[in-house]
Design a protein around this motif. Structure first.
Motif, PDB file in Angstrom:
ATOM      1  N   HIS A   1       0.830  -1.205   0.000  1.00 33.54           N
ATOM      2  CA  HIS A   1       0.000   0.000   0.000  1.00 33.54           C
ATOM      3  C   HIS A   1       0.867   1.260   0.000  1.00 33.54           C
ATOM      4  N   ILE A   2       1.917   1.232   0.809  1.00 31.44           N
ATOM      5  CA  ILE A   2       2.755   2.411   0.986  1.00 31.44           C
ATOM      6  C   ILE A   2       3.620   2.663  -0.248  1.00 31.44           C
ATOM      7  N   VAL A   3       4.220   1.612  -0.782  1.00 28.96           N
ATOM      8  CA  VAL A   3       5.077   1.757  -1.960  1.00 28.96           C
ATOM      9  C   VAL A   3       4.287   2.288  -3.153  1.00 28.96           C
TER      10      VAL A   3
ATOM     11  N   ASP B   1      10.403   8.273   3.080  1.00 29.74           N
ATOM     12  CA  ASP B   1      11.562   8.848   3.758  1.00 29.74           C
ATOM     13  C   ASP B   1      11.132   9.377   5.121  1.00 29.74           C
ATOM     14  N   PRO B   2      11.617   8.789   6.222  1.00 31.20           N
ATOM     15  CA  PRO B   2      11.200   9.245   7.554  1.00 31.20           C
ATOM     16  C   PRO B   2      11.851  10.559   7.972  1.00 31.20           C
ATOM     17  N   GLY B   3      12.902  10.980   7.249  1.00 28.20           N
ATOM     18  CA  GLY B   3      13.608  12.199   7.624  1.00 28.20           C
ATOM     19  C   GLY B   3      14.821  11.916   8.484  1.00 28.20           C
ATOM     20  N   LYS B   4      15.869  12.686   8.292  1.00 25.65           N
ATOM     21  CA  LYS B   4      17.135  12.419   8.976  1.00 25.65           C
ATOM     22  C   LYS B   4      17.062  12.636  10.480  1.00 25.65           C
TER      23      LYS B   4
ATOM     24  N   ALA C   1      13.524  -8.856  -3.143  1.00 22.76           N
ATOM     25  CA  ALA C   1      14.022  -7.572  -2.635  1.00 22.76           C
ATOM     26  C   ALA C   1      12.976  -7.019  -1.673  1.00 22.76           C
ATOM     27  N   TYR C   2      12.965  -7.519  -0.472  1.00 27.58           N
ATOM     28  CA  TYR C   2      11.944  -7.144   0.499  1.00 27.58           C
ATOM     29  C   TYR C   2      12.007  -5.652   0.806  1.00 27.58           C
ATOM     30  N   THR C   3      10.825  -5.068   0.964  1.00 32.01           N
ATOM     31  CA  THR C   3      10.752  -3.652   1.312  1.00 32.01           C
ATOM     32  C   THR C   3      11.435  -3.388   2.649  1.00 32.01           C
ATOM     33  N   ARG C   4      11.544  -4.411   3.476  1.00 33.10           N
ATOM     34  CA  ARG C   4      12.200  -4.236   4.778  1.00 33.10           C
ATOM     35  C   ARG C   4      13.678  -3.880   4.651  1.00 33.10           C
ATOM     36  N   HIS C   5      14.327  -4.253   3.549  1.00 31.24           N
ATOM     37  CA  HIS C   5      15.688  -3.752   3.309  1.00 31.24           C
ATOM     38  C   HIS C   5      15.680  -2.225   3.305  1.00 31.24           C
ATOM     39  N   LEU C   6      14.722  -1.655   2.574  1.00 33.66           N
ATOM     40  CA  LEU C   6      14.662  -0.201   2.433  1.00 33.66           C
ATOM     41  C   LEU C   6      14.112   0.464   3.679  1.00 33.66           C
ATOM     42  N   LEU C   7      13.233  -0.212   4.386  1.00 31.24           N
ATOM     43  CA  LEU C   7      12.778   0.301   5.681  1.00 31.24           C
ATOM     44  C   LEU C   7      13.980   0.486   6.598  1.00 31.24           C
ATOM     45  N   ALA C   8      14.857  -0.511   6.631  1.00 31.79           N
ATOM     46  CA  ALA C   8      16.051  -0.424   7.476  1.00 31.79           C
ATOM     47  C   ALA C   8      16.975   0.695   7.017  1.00 31.79           C
ATOM     48  N   TRP C   9      17.237   0.769   5.721  1.00 38.42           N
ATOM     49  CA  TRP C   9      18.144   1.803   5.214  1.00 38.42           C
ATOM     50  C   TRP C   9      17.563   3.204   5.388  1.00 38.42           C
ATOM     51  N   SER C  10      16.277   3.362   5.145  1.00 40.10           N
ATOM     52  CA  SER C  10      15.686   4.697   5.257  1.00 40.10           C
ATOM     53  C   SER C  10      15.714   5.198   6.693  1.00 40.10           C
ATOM     54  N   MET C  11      15.579   4.273   7.663  1.00 39.19           N
ATOM     55  CA  MET C  11      15.601   4.652   9.072  1.00 39.19           C
ATOM     56  C   MET C  11      17.006   4.672   9.658  1.00 39.19           C
TER      57      MET C  11
ATOM     58  N   THR D   1      22.885   4.838   0.850  1.00 46.88           N
ATOM     59  CA  THR D   1      22.421   4.035  -0.283  1.00 46.88           C
ATOM     60  C   THR D   1      20.957   4.324  -0.587  1.00 46.88           C
ATOM     61  N   TYR D   2      20.147   4.447   0.456  1.00 47.34           N
ATOM     62  CA  TYR D   2      18.733   4.781   0.259  1.00 47.34           C
ATOM     63  C   TYR D   2      18.592   6.113  -0.471  1.00 47.34           C
ATOM     64  N   GLU D   3      19.322   7.122  -0.017  1.00 46.95           N
ATOM     65  CA  GLU D   3      19.204   8.452  -0.623  1.00 46.95           C
ATOM     66  C   GLU D   3      19.684   8.463  -2.077  1.00 46.95           C
ATOM     67  N   GLN D   4      20.708   7.674  -2.372  1.00 47.70           N
ATOM     68  CA  GLN D   4      21.281   7.686  -3.717  1.00 47.70           C
ATOM     69  C   GLN D   4      20.495   6.833  -4.709  1.00 47.70           C
ATOM     70  N   CYS D   5      19.783   5.817  -4.227  1.00 50.01           N
ATOM     71  CA  CYS D   5      19.196   4.830  -5.144  1.00 50.01           C
ATOM     72  C   CYS D   5      17.703   4.590  -5.003  1.00 50.01           C
ATOM     73  N   PHE D   6      17.114   4.792  -3.833  1.00 50.29           N
ATOM     74  CA  PHE D   6      15.793   4.221  -3.596  1.00 50.29           C
ATOM     75  C   PHE D   6      14.730   5.187  -3.088  1.00 50.29           C
ATOM     76  N   THR D   7      14.972   6.468  -3.049  1.00 50.03           N
ATOM     77  CA  THR D   7      13.918   7.382  -2.618  1.00 50.03           C
ATOM     78  C   THR D   7      12.783   7.388  -3.640  1.00 50.03           C
ATOM     79  N   PRO D   8      11.564   7.711  -3.226  1.00 46.39           N
ATOM     80  CA  PRO D   8      10.448   7.747  -4.178  1.00 46.39           C
ATOM     81  C   PRO D   8      10.705   8.609  -5.422  1.00 46.39           C
ATOM     82  N   PRO D   9      11.300   9.809  -5.308  1.00 42.38           N
ATOM     83  CA  PRO D   9      11.561  10.575  -6.533  1.00 42.38           C
ATOM     84  C   PRO D   9      12.505   9.863  -7.503  1.00 42.38           C
ATOM     85  N   ARG D  10      13.510   9.163  -6.992  1.00 45.33           N
ATOM     86  CA  ARG D  10      14.452   8.476  -7.885  1.00 45.33           C
ATOM     87  C   ARG D  10      13.787   7.307  -8.610  1.00 45.33           C
TER      88      ARG D  10
END
Length: 443
Positions: A24-26, A238-241, A351-361, A417-426
């Protein structure tokens, strides 16, 4: 550009309503980003598991939010519009073998919607049709004359195939009765999986472009003759830095506090989750318990559903906490020292979304080496710690839990890695570029 997007449920924010999944979120993140630069028409095909025929108040708010973002939301399609074909279960496989033309409707009931979808797509005057992580959307637009790009998560039949191949672990045939009945049931399942794969490949041949969440799925479609199968990646909010790195501020000295480890997040009995729990409980914990004997520690297992019977006895390890579903997952994750994701330890890779959940947080991610097949961006020692065996993974957990410098490096590397490759805008930009390429090619 007019993009006609189909989803298999209502896209929504992380805390927009109950029972929100990563899907739903993706889908919402991608749709909202694409709506910044393109005209988006959204068609929601609600899943067969849906019980109610109207949107709840929370769901109506989500629709209003999409409308405010400039998305045109069409009338949703409820499950009663495409119910599965009925017939005696005992002869269903034989019936499909004798009448292969019925396979599409059987395995993809939403294919019954193709006339309605063709009408709505033509009325929208869309340039591109985009089933967004939606099996139902792909089936409903079968035969569409407008170029289609599919965002593919799983290879549709693969989770069932893995469960079949590891049926003793998943307990699929435990109630089959006599030996003869058991082998008949096994043969029936294998034939049905073969029919499912053939039907799936037939459906995907009509799609111009297949964009994959997981890199490991690209080769399968290429091998079966698809001309455009490529890896595009996944995304997450992106939860924010300002929310990053809270756990590494705490002391890592022996005996001063409890080391908190997230051992699992997600349903306990899904294909990947079951493989991950088996790796944790059977392979990792026997080594980890002795390695962390001088450190008070807890291994938290989060998620709903029931454990497979083959795993229940393994949860008796000391320090294992079966937490079930937790309301505030972000808070649970933020205050842990190590985040384990071992779902790729079995034959099923994703490629579980949990990889990106971890990286984004900015969590300290420890994964099984199988994750690198699904996400080549994973680099050992840079954005994750990667192990192949239970003992190796246990050693990496101990290092991550007791070495604050290493712990912080992995957290910062994952966030980078999240910021360079996987943010919603990218990710949305990659979809946009592919849509433009398809339109030029079709002209």
């Amino acid at each position: 550009m007019k993009i006609f997007i189909l989803t298999s449920d209502l896209p929504c924010r992380a805390h927009g309503r109950e029972h929100v999944t990563a899907l739903h979120i993706v889908t919402r993140e991608i749709i909202v980003e694409l709506a910044r630069t393109h005209q988006i028409i959204l068609q929601i095909i609600l899943p067969l598991s849906r019980k109610t025929k109207v949107f709840s108040d929370a769901e109506k708010k989500e629709v209003d939010d999409l409308l405010r973002c400039g998305v045109t939301v069409l009338s949703p399609i409820f499950p009663d519009a495409y119910r599965p074909l009925k017939g005696p279960k005992s002869f269903r496989t034989l019936s499909l073998l004798l009448r292969p033309s019925e396979c599409l409707k059987h395995f993809y009931p939403a294919s019954q919607l193709h006339t309605l979808m063709r009408s709505r797509i033509e009325k929208a005057k869309a340039d591109i049709v985009f089933p967004l992580w939606s099996v139902d959307g792909t089936a409903a637009t079968e035969g569409c004359e407008i170029p289609r790009m599919v965002y593919q998560g799983d290879i549709d039949f693969e989770p069932r195939l893995c469960q079949f191949l590891d049926r003793d672990f998943f307990g699929a045939d435990s109630n089959a009765g006599s030996s003869l009945r058991r082998w008949c049931a096994i043969l029936d399942r294998r034939v049905r999986l073969w029919l499912f794969e053939r039907t799936h490949l037939r459906l995907m041949r009509g799609v111009e472009s297949i964009a994959h969440v997981s890199a490991c799925n690209v080769e399968y479609y290429t091998r079966h003759g698809h001309p455009r199968s490529f890896y595009i990646g996944n995304t997450w909010s992106d939860p924010g830095k300002e929310k990053l790195f809270p756990a590494v501020q705490r002391s890592h000295a022996s005996g001063q506090r409890t080391v908190r480890i997230i051992g699992h997040v997600g349903y306990l009995n899904r294909t990947g989750g079951a493989y991950g729990l088996r790796c944790l409980l059977q392979d990792v914990l026997p080594h980890l318990s002795s390695m962390l004997r001088d450190y008070p520690h807890e291994i938290h297992i989060l998620g709903g559903g029931r454990l497979l019977p083959s795993l229940i006895a393994l949860t008796s390890f000391p320090h294992v906490l079966m937490r079930g579903f937790v309301e505030d997952l972000d808070s649970e994750l933020a205050m842990n020292d190590v985040f384990l994701l071992l779902n790729n330890a079995g034959r099923y890779k994703a490629a579980y979304t949990r990889h990106l959940l971890a990286w984004s947080m900015g969590l300290c991610l420890v994964v099984h080496s199988g994750s690198r097949k699904a996400m080549p961006e994973i680099v050992h020692g840079e954005n994750a710690l990667v192990g192949s065996s239970g003992e190796e993974i246990a050693k990496l957990i101990v290092r991550a839990a007791t070495d604050p410098v290493l712990n912080r490096r992995i957290r910062e590397g994952g966030r980078r890695t999240y910021e360079q490759c996987f943010t919603p805008p990218r990710i949305a930009k990659r979809f946009s570029d592919e849509c433009e390429r398809m339109i030029k090619s079709s002209r």
